[in-house]
Design an enzyme around this catalytic site. Structure first.
Site, short mmCIF file in Angstrom:
data_model
loop_
_atom_site.label_atom_id
_atom_site.label_comp_id
_atom_site.label_asym_id
_atom_site.label_seq_id
_atom_site.Cartn_x
_atom_site.Cartn_y
_atom_site.Cartn_z
N SER A 1 0.79 -1.22 0.00
CA SER A 1 0.00 0.00 0.00
C SER A 1 0.83 1.28 0.00
CB SER A 1 -0.94 -0.01 1.20
OG SER A 1 -0.18 0.05 2.39
N HIS B 1 -6.22 -4.15 -1.20
CA HIS B 1 -6.05 -2.99 -2.08
C HIS B 1 -6.21 -3.36 -3.55
CE1 HIS B 1 -5.02 0.46 0.41
NE2 HIS B 1 -4.30 -0.34 1.19
N LYS C 1 -12.82 -1.07 1.42
CA LYS C 1 -12.10 -0.20 0.47
C LYS C 1 -12.93 -0.07 -0.81
CE LYS C 1 -7.58 -0.55 2.56
NZ LYS C 1 -7.05 -1.67 3.33
C1 LIG Z 1 -6.97 -2.16 4.72
C2 LIG Z 1 -6.27 -3.45 4.85
C3 LIG Z 1 -6.64 -4.38 5.83
C4 LIG Z 1 -7.66 -4.05 6.89
O1 LIG Z 1 -8.95 -4.16 6.39
P1 LIG Z 1 -10.18 -3.81 7.38
O2 LIG Z 1 -11.33 -4.50 6.76
O3 LIG Z 1 -10.29 -2.33 7.39
O4 LIG Z 1 -9.82 -4.36 8.70
C5 LIG Z 1 -6.02 -5.60 5.86
N1 LIG Z 1 -5.05 -5.90 4.97
C6 LIG Z 1 -4.66 -5.03 4.03
C7 LIG Z 1 -3.58 -5.42 3.05
C8 LIG Z 1 -5.25 -3.78 3.94
O5 LIG Z 1 -4.84 -2.92 3.00
#
Ligand SMILES: *Cc1c(COP(=O)(O)O)cnc(C)c1O
Length: 399
Positions: free
Chosen positions: A183, A211, A242
């Site tokens: 990310s 992502h 997301k």
């Molecule tokens: C955003 C993210 C998470 C966390 O996801 P949530 O549903 O907000 O807990 C986990 N792993 C990765 C790679 C992320 O980018």
């Protein structure tokens, strides 16, 4: 006498002195490409709202209808009385979309990652993890008694070394774990090469595609689709927080036996409330939009290439790639300060971006991480680039 308040205040002061305090900016509007804050309107280039679905009218309508039809809360974990038919349907749809036999829903992807490793891997097993993996994978792995190995980010020679070490240690099950997209850089994991190596060593492959799910690959199915290994990955985790509407929820999708065992043993699944009905309904709609329409994905790709093209013309240094995470680099000793000043100057111009510096990224690699969305118009993208140019001029003139 020891005073915990004084002690914590000292820690907070250290965080503040190091310039690492995170301040929350309160929005006074829905999440979108244009948001309101108390300071005024801003164009938002730092949300994970890749497909622009966070305030999509069809999703809001689906969630609103669900409040009437299914109520507000579940007041139960799944296995007691917290499973509605739409929970089961969402799990089937997620599994289909990411190309797996079955899926299991969690309150978040953090929980999904936190609840998977200790169920599947014990002291006889080996977990081989990319050095830049998400915090939730790191924490989840720590909860398992398996032997742990770490390889340098996307470094296939090092992965081979770690696979050899796990084999020599006599591991029963071995799993290679990686983010699909890293990310801070917007780089894709080399999943094709990872699958080749894993196959050679008889290891499983697990990808956290948070992502990527919804927009990476021709069908938006994720990094494994992009890399041509849709059917060679064993476990896919991801978030609904997301691109897929951005509300909340996460999942593990995998072989049926893996999912069935998680349902019996995974602690964040067994001991935490079921996902709220309106979130399930909205996420079903988000998934339907992502699976059936290419409009948002195309808009996202157009915006990403336009931004990259205009920023390169304007003389900014970008990390290479095609993901809508676009890091604008401010290298060198002064980079962290310059990046922060440019981000501040951009916000004054109504463009919201975030600067990242050490320890979130390596020393000397400060950056402003821009995230494009399908909801941005071409004008929005041009406004953002112009704000970068003007902010850079202002900051370099002042130094
Ligand atoms: C955003 C993210 C998470 C966390 O996801 P949530 O549903 O907000 O807990 C986990 N792993 C990765 C790679 C992320 O980018």
């Amino acid at each position: 006498m020891y005073d915990i308040k004084d002690d914590l205040a000292a820690t907070l002061a250290e965080i503040e002195d190091a310039g690492l305090t995170k301040h929350e900016r309160e929005l006074t509007s829905p999440q979108s490409s244009h948001v309101r804050t108390k300071q005024g309107e801003a164009l938002n280039f730092c949300a994970n709202n890749y497909l622009g679905l966070a305030d999509h009218p069809e999703i809001v309508a689906a969630a609103t209808d669900a409040l009437q039809q299914w109520g507000f809360g579940m007041a139960s974990v799944r296995f007691i009385c917290g499973t509605q038919s739409q929970h089961a349907e969402l799990e089937r749809r997620i599994a289909d979309f990411v190309g797996q036999e079955a899926a299991i829903l969690y309150s978040s992807c953090f929980d999904a990652n936190g609840g998977t490793f200790e169920v599947l891997f014990d002291a006889q097993d080996a977990i081989i993890s990319d050095a830049l993996n998400h915090a939730s994978l790191i924490d989840g792995i720590r909860l398992s008694k398996a032997k742990r190995y770490r390889y340098q980010n996307a470094d296939m020679a090092d992965l081979r070394t770690q696979l050899e070490a796990a084999r020599e240690a006599g591991a029963r099950r071995t799993v290679v774990v990686t983010d699909g997209v890293f990310s801070m850089d917007g780089y894709y994991a080399p999943l094709d090469e990872i699958c080749d190596l894993a196959e050679e060593f008889g290891a499983l492959v697990m990808v956290d595609d948070s992502h990527a799910v919804g927009f990476v690959g021709d069908g938006g199915r994720g990094t494994h689709e992009l890399k041509g290994v849709l059917d060679r990955v064993d476990i896919v985790t991801g978030t609904l927080g997301k691109a897929l509407g951005g509300a909340s929820g996460g999942y593990v999708a995998a072989h049926r036996e893996i999912v069935d065992l998680l349902r019996q043993r995974s602690r964040p699944y067994l001991f935490s409330n079921a996902v709220a009905p309106s979130v399930v309904a909205g996420s079903l709609k988000a998934l339907e939009l992502a699976a059936t329409s290419t409009d948002q994905r195309e808009a996202l790709r157009r915006n990403t290439s336009l931004f990259r093209e205009l920023m390169t013309e304007a003389g900014f240094e970008l990390l290479p790639g095609g993901h809508p995470i676009v890091p604008v680099m401010f290298p060198g000793e002064d980079g962290a300060r310059t990046a922060a000043q440019v981000a501040d100057a951009m916000l004054e111009r109504g463009v919201y971006v975030i600067a990242f510096s050490y320890p979130v990224v390596p020393q000397g690699k400060a950056r402003i991480r821009v995230q494009l969305s399908a909801a941005h118009s071409e004008d929005d993208v041009r406004t953002c680039v112009q704000a970068f140019v003007d902010a850079r001029d202002e900051v370099t003139a002042g130094s």
